[in-house]
Design a protein around this motif. Structure first.
Motif, PDB file in Angstrom:
ATOM      1  N   SER A 153       0.838  -1.215   0.000  1.00  0.00           N
ATOM      2  CA  SER A 153       0.000   0.000   0.000  1.00  0.00           C
ATOM      3  C   SER A 153       0.864   1.252   0.000  1.00  0.00           C
ATOM      4  O   SER A 153       0.463   2.300  -0.471  1.00  0.00           O
ATOM      5  N   SER A 154       2.117   1.129   0.538  1.00  0.00           N
ATOM      6  CA  SER A 154       2.922   2.355   0.652  1.00  0.00           C
ATOM      7  C   SER A 154       4.186   2.282  -0.183  1.00  0.00           C
ATOM      8  O   SER A 154       4.961   3.230  -0.215  1.00  0.00           O
ATOM      9  N   HIS A 155       4.410   1.146  -0.844  1.00  0.00           N
ATOM     10  CA  HIS A 155       5.684   1.017  -1.572  1.00  0.00           C
ATOM     11  C   HIS A 155       5.569  -0.107  -2.580  1.00  0.00           C
ATOM     12  O   HIS A 155       4.651  -0.922  -2.517  1.00  0.00           O
TER      13      HIS A 155
ATOM     14  N   GLU B   7      -0.746 -13.611   2.612  1.00  0.00           N
ATOM     15  CA  GLU B   7       0.367 -12.729   3.012  1.00  0.00           C
ATOM     16  C   GLU B   7       0.942 -13.217   4.348  1.00  0.00           C
ATOM     17  O   GLU B   7       2.145 -13.313   4.527  1.00  0.00           O
TER      18      GLU B   7
ATOM     19  N   GLY C  13       1.603  -0.972   5.900  1.00  0.00           N
ATOM     20  CA  GLY C  13       1.007   0.357   6.044  1.00  0.00           C
ATOM     21  C   GLY C  13      -0.500   0.248   6.144  1.00  0.00           C
ATOM     22  O   GLY C  13      -1.165   0.955   6.874  1.00  0.00           O
ATOM     23  N   ALA C  14      -1.059  -0.751   5.401  1.00  0.00           N
ATOM     24  CA  ALA C  14      -2.528  -0.879   5.378  1.00  0.00           C
ATOM     25  C   ALA C  14      -3.011  -2.055   6.228  1.00  0.00           C
ATOM     26  O   ALA C  14      -4.109  -2.011   6.775  1.00  0.00           O
ATOM     27  N   SER C  15      -2.199  -3.114   6.332  1.00  0.00           N
ATOM     28  CA  SER C  15      -2.685  -4.313   7.051  1.00  0.00           C
ATOM     29  C   SER C  15      -1.580  -4.892   7.914  1.00  0.00           C
ATOM     30  O   SER C  15      -0.401  -4.539   7.769  1.00  0.00           O
TER      31      SER C  15
ATOM     32  N   LYS D  94       0.172   0.308   9.963  1.00  0.00           N
ATOM     33  CA  LYS D  94       0.400   1.467  10.850  1.00  0.00           C
ATOM     34  C   LYS D  94      -0.126   2.775  10.263  1.00  0.00           C
ATOM     35  O   LYS D  94      -0.534   3.680  10.983  1.00  0.00           O
ATOM     36  N   ASP D  95      -0.153   2.898   8.899  1.00  0.00           N
ATOM     37  CA  ASP D  95      -0.668   4.143   8.305  1.00  0.00           C
ATOM     38  C   ASP D  95      -2.172   4.265   8.516  1.00  0.00           C
ATOM     39  O   ASP D  95      -2.694   5.315   8.895  1.00  0.00           O
TER      40      ASP D  95
ATOM     41  N   TYR E 107       6.887   8.245  14.779  1.00  0.00           N
ATOM     42  CA  TYR E 107       7.475   7.135  15.542  1.00  0.00           C
ATOM     43  C   TYR E 107       6.830   6.955  16.917  1.00  0.00           C
ATOM     44  O   TYR E 107       6.608   5.838  17.366  1.00  0.00           O
TER      45      TYR E 107
HETATM   46  N1  LIG Z   1      10.625   4.343   9.417  1.00  0.00           N
HETATM   47  C1  LIG Z   1      10.529   3.676   8.279  1.00  0.00           C
HETATM   48  N2  LIG Z   1       9.312   3.307   7.856  1.00  0.00           N
HETATM   49  C2  LIG Z   1       9.256   2.636   6.699  1.00  0.00           C
HETATM   50  C3  LIG Z   1      10.395   2.271   5.949  1.00  0.00           C
HETATM   51  N3  LIG Z   1       9.981   1.587   4.855  1.00  0.00           N
HETATM   52  C4  LIG Z   1       8.621   1.527   4.922  1.00  0.00           C
HETATM   53  N4  LIG Z   1       8.219   2.171   6.017  1.00  0.00           N
HETATM   54  C5  LIG Z   1       6.859   2.352   6.501  1.00  0.00           C
HETATM   55  O1  LIG Z   1       6.536   1.176   7.196  1.00  0.00           O
HETATM   56  C6  LIG Z   1       5.172   0.815   6.905  1.00  0.00           C
HETATM   57  C7  LIG Z   1       5.152  -0.566   6.360  1.00  0.00           C
HETATM   58  O2  LIG Z   1       5.955  -0.596   5.181  1.00  0.00           O
HETATM   59  P1  LIG Z   1       5.708  -1.809   4.195  1.00  0.00           P
HETATM   60  O3  LIG Z   1       5.943  -3.099   4.914  1.00  0.00           O
HETATM   61  O4  LIG Z   1       6.466  -1.516   2.962  1.00  0.00           O
HETATM   62  O5  LIG Z   1       4.151  -1.658   3.973  1.00  0.00           O
HETATM   63  P2  LIG Z   1       3.312  -2.068   2.684  1.00  0.00           P
HETATM   64  O6  LIG Z   1       3.764  -3.400   2.194  1.00  0.00           O
HETATM   65  O7  LIG Z   1       3.340  -0.954   1.711  1.00  0.00           O
HETATM   66  O8  LIG Z   1       1.884  -2.184   3.354  1.00  0.00           O
HETATM   67  P3  LIG Z   1       0.835  -3.346   3.164  1.00  0.00           P
HETATM   68  O9  LIG Z   1       0.273  -3.214   1.788  1.00  0.00           O
HETATM   69  O10 LIG Z   1      -0.154  -3.104   4.249  1.00  0.00           O
HETATM   70  O11 LIG Z   1       1.585  -4.665   3.352  1.00  0.00           O
HETATM   71  C8  LIG Z   1       4.615   1.853   5.958  1.00  0.00           C
HETATM   72  O12 LIG Z   1       3.963   2.801   6.777  1.00  0.00           O
HETATM   73  C9  LIG Z   1       5.855   2.492   5.355  1.00  0.00           C
HETATM   74  O13 LIG Z   1       5.638   3.859   5.086  1.00  0.00           O
HETATM   75  C10 LIG Z   1      11.667   2.667   6.455  1.00  0.00           C
HETATM   76  O14 LIG Z   1      12.697   2.373   5.867  1.00  0.00           O
HETATM   77  N5  LIG Z   1      11.680   3.369   7.625  1.00  0.00           N
END
Ligand SMILES: Nc1nc2c(ncn2[C@@H]2O[C@H](COP(=O)(O)OP(=O)(O)OP(=O)(O)O)[C@@H](O)[C@H]2O)c(=O)[nH]1
Ligand SMILES: [Ca+2]
Length: 470
Positions: free
Chosen positions: A47-49, A148, A177-179, A218-219, A371
């Protein structure tokens, strides 16, 4: 030496030479073939990357556990392809840099047989773009939350080489970020079929509990929490959202749609859309506010985590990765007791925002400002949500990688789709090649020593016989 013994000596010498030739041939014959490697590519469109993972493994050993390793990873610039819903063409183009890196990292003669998997949300233009590369595009799939969680569990246990034994596996905790997902082998019966998944791997049966909480990444959890605060405060104080989860001195203008632009929060219409997000830095009030996003009062099973979801008691060691690691590692909280973690977090959250920025001038302020919230959310999710306690807190290992490979669902996903984890254990050689060579060397040495002793025995008995005659 008497001539009559000569035939014996010649015979023994012939045996010696024969045995040495046999040993040399068998050692050379069994030498592992030149390491041919195979490759696989998995795109994680979160969701975030979006990240591109390249895996490699020795071609003739692909069924042995632990052989697949992460060779390279590339993070797509920006927020990832999930953010291109309004501009699908841009999604495919955004992959170009990472996919070209993949072309560099993987030998060209291997490109046609290298599978490319795309997991999570997908856009057609991405599929088109991925087909334009010289790899073997295997299609895109939306990964369910259950998958997942389960593939994350396979990854951490494959990399820890736990899959050769029926017990002693690692639980998996993934925070996106989403789950967020929790997966482990429980000690109690799994009361809801939606949370049960069975694997037979290397001849071992694993009966897993898994659950994925959408909107509890967490988002989204931050939006849920801010949404609850907005609902209660903005009717009375339409200007300021006073937030205990943000540092004292933190003041940022926001709009109500910023918080409610997600399916995770129900629409909230307010006359005034602009407000000031003001930090208070009060950790215990922050934890109280976060507890409100977990409903722990409803449960139709013998026990639940939250929101009425069945969960057996957590059991054994756990690997906590993705944002669990990013946040706890940044705050140096990966190896403290639960009590110490709370003390440190309370001190950190009450630190003035200007001091936080001064201490971390290079950190992206979007991450930096969150944080305190994220770590408090993690504590509340693990303690109030999943029921971890101060006794088993030490069983949670916050990890980014195992060896050179990132912990996450992508490796498990590829292993599953390429059938590289057989249901039955492959035959293992009697001993590893190195042990085999050592054994054959000492075996040949022993034969030589024995033959030398025989020769010396004959030689001495001949000399004695001659003396008797004289
Ligand atoms: N502090 C920090 N946060 C990060 C970093 N990389 C990703 N995040 C944050 O950590 C959270 C989880 O990152 P990911 O595991 O990539 O999340 P995601 O796969 O996009 O999310 P889902 O689709 O829910 O799995 C998101 O809020 C990102 O913005 C990092 O290097 N440092
Ligand atoms: Ca993720």
């Amino acid at each position: 030496m008497e001539r009559r013994y000569m035939p014996v000596v010649i015979f023994l010498a012939a045996i010696t030479v024969g045995i040495i030739i046999m040993v040399v041939i068998s050692v050379v014959q069994n030498k592992p073939l030149y390491q041919k490697y195979k490759y696989g590519i998995v795109l994680d469109a979160g969701s975030s990357h979006t990240s591109v993972f390249i895996y490699e493994w020795p071609a003739e050993k692909e069924n042995n556990t632990g052989m697949v390793q992460q060779k390279h990873t590339c993070n797509v610039k920006g927020k990832g392809i999930s953010s291109y819903s309004a501009n699908p063409q841009g999604a495919g183009a955004s992959l170009q840099e990472c996919m070209n890196e993949a072309k560099q990292k993987i030998p060209a003669h291997r490109h046609p047989e290298t599978p490319v998997y795309l997991g999570a949300t997908v856009l057609d233009s991405v599929a088109l773009s991925l087909k334009s590369y010289p790899f073997s595009y295997q299609g895109a799939r939306i990964i369910s939350g259950q998958e997942e969680g389960a593939f994350g569990w396979i990854t951490v246990n494959y990399l820890s080489e736990n899959l050769r034994k029926p017990t002693g596996t690692l639980g998996a905790l993934d925070l996106g970020g989403a789950s967020t997902q929790i997966t482990f082998v429980p000690q109690q019966k799994i009361e809801s079929s939606d949370n049960s998944i069975d694997f037979r791997l290397y001849g071992n049966n694993y009966h897993l509990y898994t659950h994925s909480f959408l909107c509890y990444g967490k988002d989204q959890a931050l939006k849920l929490s801010m949404g609850k605060k907005l609902e209660s405060t903005l009717k009375t104080d339409p200007i300021e959202l006073r937030d205990p989860c943000f540092h004292p001195g933190y003041k940022v203008p926001r709009t109500v749609p910023d918080v409610f632009n997600t399916p995770c929060t129900k629409e909230l219409k307010l006359a005034n859309e602009n407000f000031l997000h003001v930090g208070l830095g009060n950790w215990s009030q922050c934890q109280q506010s976060i507890r409100k996003v977990f409903n722990t009062s409803i449960c139709s099973y013998s026990k639940c985590s939250f929101n009425g979801v069945f969960q057996p008691s957590v059991y054994g060691d756990f690997g906590a990765f993705s944002a669990f690691f990013f946040v706890m590692d940044f705050l140096n909280l990966t190896s403290d007791s639960l009590a110490t973690t709370k003390e440190k977090l309370a001190a950190y959250c009450s630190t003035p925002w200007e001091k936080i920025v001064g201490n971390h001038p290079k950190i992206d302020q979007k991450y930096l400002s969150e944080y305190c919230f994220s770590a408090t959310y993690i504590l509340t999710l693990l303690e109030d949500g999943y029921k971890f306690t101060s006794n088993n807190w030490k069983d949670i290992r916050f990890i980014k990688k195992i060896g050179d490979s990132d912990a996450g669902w992508t490796l498990g996903y590829m292993l599953n789709l390429t059938n590289m984890i057989p249901a039955e254990a492959p035959d293992m050689p009697l001993m590893p090649y190195g042990g085999y060579v050592t054994f054959m060397f000492f075996f040949a040495l022993l034969i030589l020593v024995l033959l030398l002793l025989v020769y010396l025995y004959f030689h001495r008995s001949t000399r004695t016989a001659q003396k008797d005659i004289i």
